[in-house]
Every structure is written in C-alpha cells, then in structure tokens.
Scaffold this motif. Structure first.
Motif, mmCIF file in Angstrom:
data_model
loop_
_atom_site.group_PDB
_atom_site.id
_atom_site.type_symbol
_atom_site.label_atom_id
_atom_site.label_comp_id
_atom_site.label_asym_id
_atom_site.label_seq_id
_atom_site.Cartn_x
_atom_site.Cartn_y
_atom_site.Cartn_z
ATOM 1 N N ALA A 49 26.509 25.069 -21.623
ATOM 2 C CA ALA A 49 27.908 24.969 -22.085
ATOM 3 C C ALA A 49 28.844 24.807 -20.879
ATOM 4 N N TYR A 50 28.585 25.565 -19.794
ATOM 5 C CA TYR A 50 29.455 25.473 -18.608
ATOM 6 C C TYR A 50 29.347 24.102 -17.929
ATOM 7 N N HIS A 51 28.121 23.581 -17.819
ATOM 8 C CA HIS A 51 27.960 22.247 -17.207
ATOM 9 C C HIS A 51 28.706 21.195 -18.040
ATOM 10 N N LEU A 52 28.529 21.277 -19.359
ATOM 11 C CA LEU A 52 29.171 20.293 -20.244
ATOM 12 C C LEU A 52 30.688 20.388 -20.130
ATOM 13 N N ALA A 53 31.185 21.625 -20.002
ATOM 14 C CA ALA A 53 32.631 21.834 -19.856
ATOM 15 C C ALA A 53 33.125 21.160 -18.572
ATOM 16 N N ARG A 54 32.394 21.374 -17.470
ATOM 17 C CA ARG A 54 32.774 20.751 -16.187
ATOM 18 C C ARG A 54 32.774 19.228 -16.293
ATOM 19 N N MET A 55 31.903 18.705 -17.143
ATOM 20 C CA MET A 55 31.806 17.238 -17.292
ATOM 21 C C MET A 55 32.856 16.695 -18.257
ATOM 22 N N GLY A 56 33.643 17.590 -18.866
ATOM 23 C CA GLY A 56 34.725 17.148 -19.753
ATOM 24 C C GLY A 56 34.300 16.824 -21.173
ATOM 25 N N ALA A 57 33.219 17.471 -21.640
ATOM 26 C CA ALA A 57 32.761 17.230 -23.014
ATOM 27 C C ALA A 57 33.510 18.123 -24.010
ATOM 28 N N HIS A 58 33.417 17.772 -25.298
ATOM 29 C CA HIS A 58 33.859 18.652 -26.385
ATOM 30 C C HIS A 58 32.643 19.506 -26.738
ATOM 31 N N VAL A 59 32.741 20.828 -26.596
ATOM 32 C CA VAL A 59 31.551 21.643 -26.880
ATOM 33 C C VAL A 59 31.768 22.535 -28.103
ATOM 34 N N LEU A 60 30.737 22.574 -28.921
ATOM 35 C CA LEU A 60 30.718 23.500 -30.057
ATOM 36 C C LEU A 60 29.475 24.354 -29.884
ATOM 37 N N ILE A 61 29.679 25.648 -29.657
ATOM 38 C CA ILE A 61 28.528 26.505 -29.367
ATOM 39 C C ILE A 61 28.270 27.452 -30.530
ATOM 40 N N THR A 62 27.043 27.948 -30.595
ATOM 41 C CA THR A 62 26.692 28.873 -31.665
ATOM 42 C C THR A 62 25.632 29.879 -31.218
ATOM 43 N N ALA A 63 25.675 31.060 -31.854
ATOM 44 C CA ALA A 63 24.708 32.159 -31.675
ATOM 45 C C ALA A 63 25.182 33.235 -32.656
ATOM 46 N N ARG A 64 24.578 34.418 -32.609
ATOM 47 C CA ARG A 64 25.023 35.452 -33.563
ATOM 48 C C ARG A 64 26.185 36.279 -33.036
ATOM 49 N N THR A 65 26.203 36.576 -31.724
ATOM 50 C CA THR A 65 27.150 37.564 -31.189
ATOM 51 C C THR A 65 28.507 36.955 -30.845
ATOM 52 N N GLU A 66 29.471 37.231 -31.716
ATOM 53 C CA GLU A 66 30.790 36.609 -31.617
ATOM 54 C C GLU A 66 31.497 36.941 -30.292
ATOM 55 N N ALA A 67 31.408 38.207 -29.871
ATOM 56 C CA ALA A 67 32.135 38.620 -28.664
ATOM 57 C C ALA A 67 31.665 37.819 -27.443
ATOM 58 N N LYS A 68 30.360 37.592 -27.358
ATOM 59 C CA LYS A 68 29.824 36.832 -26.209
ATOM 60 C C LYS A 68 30.247 35.370 -26.305
ATOM 61 N N LEU A 69 30.229 34.832 -27.508
ATOM 62 C CA LEU A 69 30.612 33.420 -27.696
ATOM 63 C C LEU A 69 32.062 33.207 -27.273
ATOM 64 N N GLN A 70 32.918 34.180 -27.623
ATOM 65 C CA GLN A 70 34.338 34.071 -27.259
ATOM 66 C C GLN A 70 34.509 33.987 -25.744
ATOM 67 N N LYS A 71 33.735 34.812 -25.037
ATOM 68 C CA LYS A 71 33.822 34.798 -23.559
ATOM 69 C C LYS A 71 33.369 33.453 -23.003
ATOM 70 N N VAL A 72 32.295 32.915 -23.571
ATOM 71 C CA VAL A 72 31.778 31.619 -23.092
ATOM 72 C C VAL A 72 32.824 30.525 -23.337
#
Ligand code: NDP
Ligand code: 0GV
Length: 293
Positions: free
Chosen positions: A51-74
């Motif tokens: 997700a961080y590499h894609l962000a640096r490259m200027g992509a639109h990222v949609l991430i998923t997992a179970r733990t909402e608090a961690k996803l928010q930080k990412v």
C-alpha cells in the motif's frame, strides 16, 4: 558436426536468451500513477508495505483486512506518501459475500479497477498437523475461495481496463515444507486454479494478466513470531518484497520469485531430485525449537 555442436548451438542459445530478456520492458513507478488498485490483507506485513509503495507511485488504493484501527493508520500514511486516493473496507474474507462486496466498493468509489492484489491469509499454526479438518476448511475459505470469489467479481472490470490480477503465494505452494500442512494446501490450490485460468484467458484473448508470486521467508511480524526460532534461514525484507510483487504485476509477468536465487534454485532441484530437496529443507529446520503446545 563437432564444431557445430560445441560452438554454433550454444552461441545461438545465447543470442536467443539475450533477445528474449532484453525485449522485456523495464519497470517505471509512473506505470502505477492514477491506477486503481485493491490490496487485500493490507493492515500489516507485506500488504501494508505494498500500500505504501503504491501510494508513493500515485495510485488510487483501496485496502482491506479485518482490523479497522490498523487500516485507518495505513490510510493516513498512504495519503501522506502521495496516494491519489486511499480508502479501506473492513471485514473477514471467511465470508464470500464480503469478498464480493470489496470489489463492488472499488467499482463504486474508484469507478473501475486496474489491479487486484490478493495477499491476505488467515491465521494458522506453524507446527505438526493436528488433525483439525475444520481448520483446513476455514483456511481454504480465507486463503483460496475468497481469492476465487474476488476474481470472479473483478474480472468484468479488469477486462474493461486490460488490468492485472496478482496472487501472493509461497514456496510452500510449490514444495512441501514441514509444519505448514493446512497453509500449504491453500497455496497449492491457488497455483492450480490461477495457472489454469491464465491459460483460458490467453486462449480467449482476454487482456487480463495473472502474476503468481512465489515468496520465501520474509521478515513480517507474524512470520517471525511463528517460524524464526525454527527456520534456520535468514528472512528477506518485507519492503523490498512488496516492491518486487508490484513490479511483477505491472510488468504482467507470469510468476515472480522472491528472493530470486533462494527460491528458483530449490525449485530447479525439486523436479530432478525431490528427495534431495526434502532432505535439505528438513536440514534447514531446528525442530527442537518448535513450540510445545
Ligand atoms: N512472511 C512470509 O514469510 C511469507 C509470506 N507469504 C505470503 O505473503 C502474504 C502476506 O503475508 P504476511 O505479510 O507475512 O502476513 P501478515 O500476517 O502480516 O498479514 C496478513 C493480512 O491478512 C489479514 N487477514 C487475516 N485474516 C483475515 C481474514 N479472515 N479476512 C481478511 N483479512 C485477514 C490481516 O489483517 P487482520 O488480522 O486485520 O484481518 C493482515 O492484514 C500471504 O499471502 C503469505 O502467504 C509467502 C511466503 C512467506
Ligand atoms: C528451500 C529454501 C531455500 C527456502 C526456504 C523458505 C522457507 C523457510 C519459507 C518458505 C515459505 C515460508 C512460510 C510461509 O510461506 C508463510 C508462513 C506463514 C506465517 O504466518 C508463518 C511463517 C510461514 C509458515 C513461513 C515459514 C518459512 C517458509 C516455510
């Protein structure tokens, strides 16, 4: 005839090999600029780093997992790093409906999809197979069936964009390692399904690539906790691993091997001397340190 065999044939081989490899396109980070990408299992580990590499490259990222608090930080970090946009959907991939929902969300918020990176894995144990068939079934749902469900939902959008599917697998999906029986089964299943599907897409001239990623030991928190006392090999860095996966997907490669020599060489031995490879793998484990539970 001797001269032909000794010089001419190897020379032609070298020329062909050179042409084949030099014709390959080089990776450029701009390839991902503005691309709409889903990364599953992106709250920690390799997925988070992708997700961080894609962000640096200027992509639109949609991430998923179970733990909402961690996803928010990412997500917050992705926006700091320059993502064109960053959003998350939380839920469990044990539920097939959730897997489909993630793809629908991408259509809704991103207006389409260019790359689907399937990376999540459910928790398992690193130990002797305990006979729990229910656990194997649960892991197959999370690690395999949800990958199939997301692919089915995403294919129409990926056909529209000439997009890519990236499937994160493991050396344990190509060779039998001890203490990973349920996990290994799910990774072998991914190879069977996606290698067959790739053939069909090619026959049907569908412009969607499938990249299967064969990873060795990588230094994520969960892998280190589970296996670092037992596996005598040094783990590779998750940041570099994440970048190699993205490169492979962007270049539409059939498979990627990370780290290359550490995974490719054992696989060359596998088909010619499988017992030797099995032996070498057992030798690279310190079974004494296995958790007693
Ligand atoms: N690390 C290694 O040594 C190796 C890793 N790999 C592969 O690389 C990929 C990433 O591994 P790694 O980064 O180490 O793994 P991590 O354990 O760090 O990450 C797993 C991710 O999956 C998510 N997840 C777990 N259970 C579920 C679930 N039920 N539904 C949805 N998401 C879930 C986790 O988030 P949450 O808990 O919040 O849901 C987390 O985001 C995997 O496919 C793995 O098989 C392959 C070879 C070696
Ligand atoms: C033949 C050798 C040169 C290569 C050896 C690589 C070995 C040591 C690598 C290849 C695949 C790796 C496992 C893996 O894929 C994922 C996980 C899940 C995680 O939660 C716990 C650790 C675990 C079991 C890894 C343990 C180390 C393994 C067996």
């Amino acid at each position: 005839m001797g001269l032909l065999r000794k010089i001419f044939i190897p020379f032609v081989g070298l020329v062909l090999a050179f042409c084949f490899y030099s014709a390959r396109e080089d990776f450029k980070p701009e390839m991902l600029k503005g691309k709409r990408v889903i990364v599953t299992g992106a709250s920690t580990g390799i997925g988070e780093q992708m997700a961080y590499h894609l962000a640096r490259m200027g992509a639109h990222v949609l991430i998923t997992a179970r733990t909402e608090a961690k996803l928010q930080k990412v997500i917050t970090r992705c926006l700091e790093l320059g993502a064109a946009s960053a959003q998350y959907v939380s839920g469990s991939m044990e539920d097939e409906a959730f897997a489909e929902h993630v793809v629908k969300e991408a259509e809704l918020v991103l207006g389409g999809l260019d790359m689907l990176i399937l990376n999540h894995v459910g928790n398992s144990y690193f130990n002797y197979f305990d006979g729990d068939v229910g656990h194997v079934q649960k892991l197959l749902k999370i690690n395999f069936l949800s990958y199939v469900a997301m692919t089915v939902s995403a294919l129409p959008r990926l056909k529209d964009s000439g997009g890519s599917i990236v499937v994160v697998s493991s050396m344990a999906g190509k060779v039998g390692f001890p203490f990973t029986a349920p996990y290994s089964a799910t990774k072998f299943a991914l190879d069977g399904f996606f290698s067959s599907l790739r053939q069909e897409l090619i026959i049907q001239k569908v412009d969607v690539s499938i990249t299967l990623c064969i990873l060795g030991f990588v230094d994520t928190e969960s892998a280190m906790k589970a296996a670092s006392d037992v596996v005598l090999m040094s783990p590779a860095p998750k940041e570099e691993c994440a970048l190699e996966i993205i490169k492979g997907g962007a270049l539409r490669q059939r498979e990627i091997y990370y780290k290359y020599a550490a995974t490719k060489i054992p696989l060359l031995i596998r088909d010619w001397a499988p017992e030797l490879l099995d032996y070498l793998i057992r030798r690279s484990y310190n079974v004494e340190n296995l958790k007693k539970n």
